[in-house]
Scaffold this motif. Structure first.
Motif, PDB file in Angstrom:
ATOM      1  N   VAL A  56       0.838  -1.139   0.160  1.00 36.23           N
ATOM      2  CA  VAL A  56       0.169  -0.053   0.058  1.00 36.23           C
ATOM      3  C   VAL A  56       0.892   1.292   0.092  1.00 36.23           C
ATOM      4  N   CYS A  57       0.768   2.189  -0.844  1.00 40.43           N
ATOM      5  CA  CYS A  57       1.130   3.560  -0.843  1.00 40.43           C
ATOM      6  C   CYS A  57       0.011   4.723  -0.783  1.00 40.43           C
ATOM      7  N   SER A  58       0.646   5.595  -0.277  1.00 42.25           N
ATOM      8  CA  SER A  58      -0.333   6.753   0.141  1.00 42.25           C
ATOM      9  C   SER A  58       0.313   8.256  -0.388  1.00 42.25           C
ATOM     10  N   GLU A  59      -0.522   9.266  -0.224  1.00 44.38           N
ATOM     11  CA  GLU A  59      -0.151  10.489  -0.632  1.00 44.38           C
ATOM     12  C   GLU A  59       1.140  11.099   0.113  1.00 44.38           C
ATOM     13  N   ASP A  60       1.161  10.871   1.534  1.00 48.71           N
ATOM     14  CA  ASP A  60       2.115  11.337   2.259  1.00 48.71           C
ATOM     15  C   ASP A  60       3.280  10.727   2.233  1.00 48.71           C
ATOM     16  N   GLY A  61       3.565   9.711   1.176  1.00 52.38           N
ATOM     17  CA  GLY A  61       4.879   9.267   1.026  1.00 52.38           C
ATOM     18  C   GLY A  61       4.971   7.930   1.945  1.00 52.38           C
ATOM     19  N   LYS A  62       3.899   7.295   2.617  1.00 48.67           N
ATOM     20  CA  LYS A  62       4.137   6.170   3.531  1.00 48.67           C
ATOM     21  C   LYS A  62       3.968   5.057   2.339  1.00 48.67           C
ATOM     22  N   VAL A  63       4.854   3.916   2.474  1.00 47.84           N
ATOM     23  CA  VAL A  63       4.609   2.458   1.924  1.00 47.84           C
ATOM     24  C   VAL A  63       4.926   1.535   2.923  1.00 47.84           C
ATOM     25  N   GLN A  64       3.934   0.711   2.821  1.00 48.02           N
ATOM     26  CA  GLN A  64       3.894  -0.530   3.750  1.00 48.02           C
ATOM     27  C   GLN A  64       3.601  -1.719   2.837  1.00 48.02           C
ATOM     28  N   VAL A  65       4.349  -2.821   3.078  1.00 46.76           N
ATOM     29  CA  VAL A  65       4.245  -4.193   2.472  1.00 46.76           C
ATOM     30  C   VAL A  65       4.199  -4.932   3.667  1.00 46.76           C
ATOM     31  N   PHE A  66       3.115  -6.021   3.805  1.00 46.16           N
ATOM     32  CA  PHE A  66       2.765  -6.730   5.192  1.00 46.16           C
ATOM     33  C   PHE A  66       1.869  -7.925   4.533  1.00 46.16           C
ATOM     34  N   GLY A  67       2.090  -8.997   5.505  1.00 44.99           N
ATOM     35  CA  GLY A  67       1.237 -10.056   5.166  1.00 44.99           C
ATOM     36  C   GLY A  67      -0.091 -10.091   5.749  1.00 44.99           C
ATOM     37  N   LEU A  68      -1.186 -10.549   5.209  1.00 49.69           N
ATOM     38  CA  LEU A  68      -2.398 -10.472   5.585  1.00 49.69           C
ATOM     39  C   LEU A  68      -2.850 -11.749   6.652  1.00 49.69           C
ATOM     40  N   TYR A  69      -1.675 -12.500   6.623  1.00 46.81           N
ATOM     41  CA  TYR A  69      -1.874 -13.718   7.619  1.00 46.81           C
ATOM     42  C   TYR A  69      -0.736 -13.954   8.305  1.00 46.81           C
ATOM     43  N   SER A  70       0.307 -12.992   8.260  1.00 49.28           N
ATOM     44  CA  SER A  70       1.358 -13.351   8.906  1.00 49.28           C
ATOM     45  C   SER A  70       2.041 -12.005   9.594  1.00 49.28           C
ATOM     46  N   ALA A  71       2.972 -12.030  10.535  1.00 51.38           N
ATOM     47  CA  ALA A  71       3.494 -10.780  11.002  1.00 51.38           C
ATOM     48  C   ALA A  71       4.407  -9.923  10.217  1.00 51.38           C
ATOM     49  N   GLU A  72       4.806 -10.694   8.828  1.00 48.31           N
ATOM     50  CA  GLU A  72       5.719 -10.013   8.295  1.00 48.31           C
ATOM     51  C   GLU A  72       5.451  -8.526   7.750  1.00 48.31           C
ATOM     52  N   GLU A  73       6.327  -7.773   7.607  1.00 48.83           N
ATOM     53  CA  GLU A  73       5.858  -6.329   7.585  1.00 48.83           C
ATOM     54  C   GLU A  73       7.146  -5.330   7.177  1.00 48.83           C
ATOM     55  N   PHE A  74       6.755  -4.460   6.294  1.00 49.50           N
ATOM     56  CA  PHE A  74       7.702  -3.312   6.034  1.00 49.50           C
ATOM     57  C   PHE A  74       7.292  -2.142   5.664  1.00 49.50           C
ATOM     58  N   HIS A  75       7.922  -0.906   6.307  1.00 47.61           N
ATOM     59  CA  HIS A  75       7.398   0.373   6.694  1.00 47.61           C
ATOM     60  C   HIS A  75       8.413   1.429   6.073  1.00 47.61           C
ATOM     61  N   GLU A  76       8.168   2.368   5.135  1.00 44.17           N
ATOM     62  CA  GLU A  76       9.148   3.226   4.660  1.00 44.17           C
ATOM     63  C   GLU A  76       8.336   4.683   4.714  1.00 44.17           C
ATOM     64  N   THR A  77       9.000   5.641   4.691  1.00 43.34           N
ATOM     65  CA  THR A  77       8.167   7.051   4.464  1.00 43.34           C
ATOM     66  C   THR A  77       9.172   7.829   3.578  1.00 43.34           C
ATOM     67  N   PHE A  78       8.610   8.291   2.792  1.00 39.62           N
ATOM     68  CA  PHE A  78       9.414   9.084   1.836  1.00 39.62           C
ATOM     69  C   PHE A  78       9.213  10.686   1.959  1.00 39.62           C
ATOM     70  N   ASP A  79       9.836  11.589   1.148  1.00 36.78           N
ATOM     71  CA  ASP A  79       9.689  12.915   1.304  1.00 36.78           C
ATOM     72  C   ASP A  79       8.697  13.342   0.170  1.00 36.78           C
ATOM     73  N   CYS A  80       8.222  12.549  -0.444  1.00 34.83           N
ATOM     74  CA  CYS A  80       7.250  13.266  -1.612  1.00 34.83           C
ATOM     75  C   CYS A  80       6.268  11.692  -1.658  1.00 34.83           C
ATOM     76  N   PRO A  81       5.052  12.333  -2.020  1.00 38.33           N
ATOM     77  CA  PRO A  81       3.862  11.408  -2.622  1.00 38.33           C
ATOM     78  C   PRO A  81       4.456  10.254  -3.272  1.00 38.33           C
ATOM     79  N   ILE A  82       4.115   9.130  -2.868  1.00 35.30           N
ATOM     80  CA  ILE A  82       4.447   7.762  -3.573  1.00 35.30           C
ATOM     81  C   ILE A  82       2.930   7.311  -4.406  1.00 35.30           C
ATOM     82  N   LYS A  83       3.173   7.424  -5.628  1.00 33.59           N
ATOM     83  CA  LYS A  83       1.939   7.150  -6.281  1.00 33.59           C
ATOM     84  C   LYS A  83       1.694   5.733  -6.676  1.00 33.59           C
TER      85      LYS A  83
END
Length: 400
Positions: A56-83
């Motif tokens: 998932v990515c959002s207009e405030d630069g946040k990116v998340q990649v995660f498992g729907l059925y597991s605890a696996e997760e990645f977070h990153e915040t950029f200084d520009c919108p991620i389209k």
């Protein structure tokens, strides 16, 4: 944005909103899960083929990649919108832990030693990344200049397909990308459609060139601007943004979006069916406000507007005959009914034939109408008497 995935016998939708929420819905539209991702607009959602991992990515630069059925997760915040964000189609497998993000750059993230994520720049310098679609080992993306394809294994860029109408703002008339299969990319931008085939280059031709190249096998323009497209066997489903001149004010205004099925030809296309869709608020919508997603192998299509999600399914032969009759294509409707007489339930060949004869008489094509009587009426004495009387009443008895 919305994506659909088939998970074993279960099908669900992932829906992102302008308020930073992501909802998982079943096929009846019931909410099964909710994720609070951001306080601002969700720009894109990506699921792997297993339906177990989401990006998932959002207009405030946040990116998340995660498992729907597991605890696996990645977070990153950029200084520009991620389209855009796209996870590897086989992300569920340990050796395919990759995903890409797009803002001003296209970045590839790969998980390596000590489970650390390593980013590398795949492309930059041509404006914002507008769309990305990942299939097998190939990534296709669109920026302000056109569409590129990259082989993830060799890290070679295979091609650049420039956009045709550079007068259109790429943020208002975004590029639609869709992989028909592992080697066929469909591009819709403005009112232009290109179907591209990725092919292997012969060893004698390589020199310093990539080992693959792209051939545009079909290319044509559409009547309206393209908001989305999807494959349907050897045909295309196209979601179109329509503008028309108001009869009352004589001013151009937004009309209902159209969902068309077309048969691609080398330099044109043949319209198979066309429907105007009723969605709330269509009068205020722009081309970028509509999206088309599909459930591969299910012939289910999801039309997304700011206020509605419409589910469309492939028509059966009765539906097709209805459409032909509505368009007054009686000859084609009669042929379709004769070919499918064992499967159609709503229509009768005789009824279509009689409607065809009436249509020809109304148009004044009396000779053709009389010739059709021989085939359509057969040996039905009662119907012959009725038709002969009708021709006599209009002074055309001689043609029967």
């Amino acid at each position: 944005m919305i994506e659909t995935k088939l998970l074993f016998l279960l099908q669900f939708l992932a829906l992102g909103t302008h308020y930073g929420k992501v909802y998982l819905l079943d096929v009846q539209g019931n909410i099964t899960q909710k994720f609070d991702v951001s306080p601002v607009k969700i720009n894109q959602i990506s699921l792997d083929e297993s339906g177990e991992h989401m990006g998932v990515c959002s207009e405030d630069g946040k990116v998340q990649v995660f498992g729907l059925y597991s605890a696996e997760e990645f977070h990153e915040t950029f200084d520009c919108p991620i389209k855009i964000v796209a996870v590897h189609p086989h992300f569920v497998r340990s050796h395919f832990k990759q995903f890409v993000t797009g803002g001003k750059k296209l970045l590839l993230y790969e998980r390596g030693w000590m489970n650390r994520w390593k980013p590398s720049v795949l492309h930059e310098g041509e404006g914002n990344i507008r769309n990305v679609k990942w299939r097998g080992h190939l990534i296709a993306w669109a920026n302000n200049m056109g569409v590129k394809i990259l082989d993830v294994i060799s890290k070679q860029r295979i091609t650049n397909v420039p956009r045709d109408d550079i007068s259109l703002r790429p943020d208002m008339y975004p590029c639609s990308l869709c992989w028909k299969d592992n080697l066929t990319l469909i591009i819709g931008w403005g009112n232009s459609v290109k179907i591209c085939s990725v092919k292997e280059r012969h060893a004698s031709e390589m020199r310093d060139l990539p080992n693959r190249y792209v051939e545009i096998v079909f290319q044509f323009d559409t009547e309206f601007y393209i908001s989305g497209l999807a494959p349907l066997c050897d045909q295309l489903v196209i979601l179109s943004y329509v503008k028309e001149i108001s009869e009352k004010t004589e001013v151009e205004c937004c009309a209902r979006p159209r969902l068309d099925i077309v048969q691609p030809l080398p330099e044109s296309c043949e319209e198979i069916s066309s429907d105007a869709l009723t969605v709330r608020g269509f009068q205020e919508n722009e081309c970028r406000d509509y999206h088309l997603e599909y459930s591969e192998g299910e012939s289910l299509f999801y039309i997304i507007s700011p206020r509605d999600v419409v589910v469309a399914k492939e028509r059966d032969q009765d539906d097709h005959i209805d459409w032909l009759l509505e368009k007054k294509k009686y000859e084609e409707a009669l042929m379709a009914a004769e070919i499918s007489q064992k499967t159609i339930k709503k229509h009768k060949i005789l009824d279509i034939g009689l409607a065809y004869i009436n249509h020809l008489v109304e148009k004044g094509e009396y000779d053709l109408a009389a010739r059709k009587c021989q085939k359509i009426l057969g040996k039905n004495t009662e119907l012959w008497e009725f038709e002969v009387y009708k021709f006599k009443e209009i002074g055309q008895l001689k043609v029967t």
